[in-house]
Design a protein around this motif. Sequence first.
Motif, mmCIF file in Angstrom:
data_model
loop_
_atom_site.group_PDB
_atom_site.id
_atom_site.type_symbol
_atom_site.label_atom_id
_atom_site.label_comp_id
_atom_site.label_asym_id
_atom_site.label_seq_id
_atom_site.Cartn_x
_atom_site.Cartn_y
_atom_site.Cartn_z
ATOM 1 N N ALA A 156 -39.183 83.528 -73.985
ATOM 2 C CA ALA A 156 -38.058 83.802 -73.102
ATOM 3 C C ALA A 156 -37.917 85.289 -72.802
ATOM 4 N N GLY A 157 -39.052 85.973 -72.756
ATOM 5 C CA GLY A 157 -39.032 87.384 -72.362
ATOM 6 C C GLY A 157 -38.915 87.483 -70.849
ATOM 7 N N ASN A 158 -39.309 88.609 -70.298
ATOM 8 C CA ASN A 158 -39.176 88.815 -68.847
ATOM 9 C C ASN A 158 -39.900 87.747 -68.037
ATOM 10 N N LEU A 185 -38.407 84.000 -68.756
ATOM 11 C CA LEU A 185 -37.062 83.853 -68.196
ATOM 12 C C LEU A 185 -37.105 83.833 -66.673
ATOM 13 N N ASP A 240 -37.912 80.209 -78.093
ATOM 14 C CA ASP A 240 -38.091 81.604 -78.468
ATOM 15 C C ASP A 240 -37.759 81.744 -79.944
ATOM 16 N N SER A 284 -36.630 84.640 -81.350
ATOM 17 C CA SER A 284 -35.637 85.693 -81.556
ATOM 18 C C SER A 284 -34.224 85.106 -81.570
ATOM 19 N N GLU A 319 -31.500 86.750 -81.335
ATOM 20 C CA GLU A 319 -30.741 87.429 -80.277
ATOM 21 C C GLU A 319 -30.998 86.767 -78.915
ATOM 22 N N LYS A 320 -32.247 86.454 -78.618
ATOM 23 C CA LYS A 320 -32.605 85.818 -77.351
ATOM 24 C C LYS A 320 -32.031 84.401 -77.279
ATOM 25 N N GLU A 339 -28.450 84.491 -76.329
ATOM 26 C CA GLU A 339 -28.354 84.734 -74.887
ATOM 27 C C GLU A 339 -28.648 83.450 -74.100
ATOM 28 N N LEU A 340 -29.688 82.726 -74.486
ATOM 29 C CA LEU A 340 -30.065 81.495 -73.784
ATOM 30 C C LEU A 340 -29.000 80.409 -73.913
#
Length: 84
Positions: free
Chosen positions: A8-10, A13, A34, A36, A38-39, A42-43
């Motif tokens: 789910a990086g740049n 995403l 993902d 992470s 933190e990610k 966000e998701l």
Amino acid sequence: MKILVIGAGNMGLTYAQGMSQSSLLKENNIMMLDTSDEKLKELNQISHFDAFKELEDCLPKADIIFIAVKPYHAEGLFKKMKAM
């Protein structure tokens, strides 16, 4: 049809956001994986994605898989996927 985006990086995403706007997909048909925390946090705030941390929780449900990980993570990911 369920779509899984691994990473789910740049890149991942961007793929997922673009696909989520398609009239061909129904709501909540895009799963994001993902590692992470933190990610994932966000998701989980994006209503049209289902977020996962473990491959075994989402891979069996996927009809189509997009892989958006760094090249140095790919070999380990493929080994894990093959074992399933």
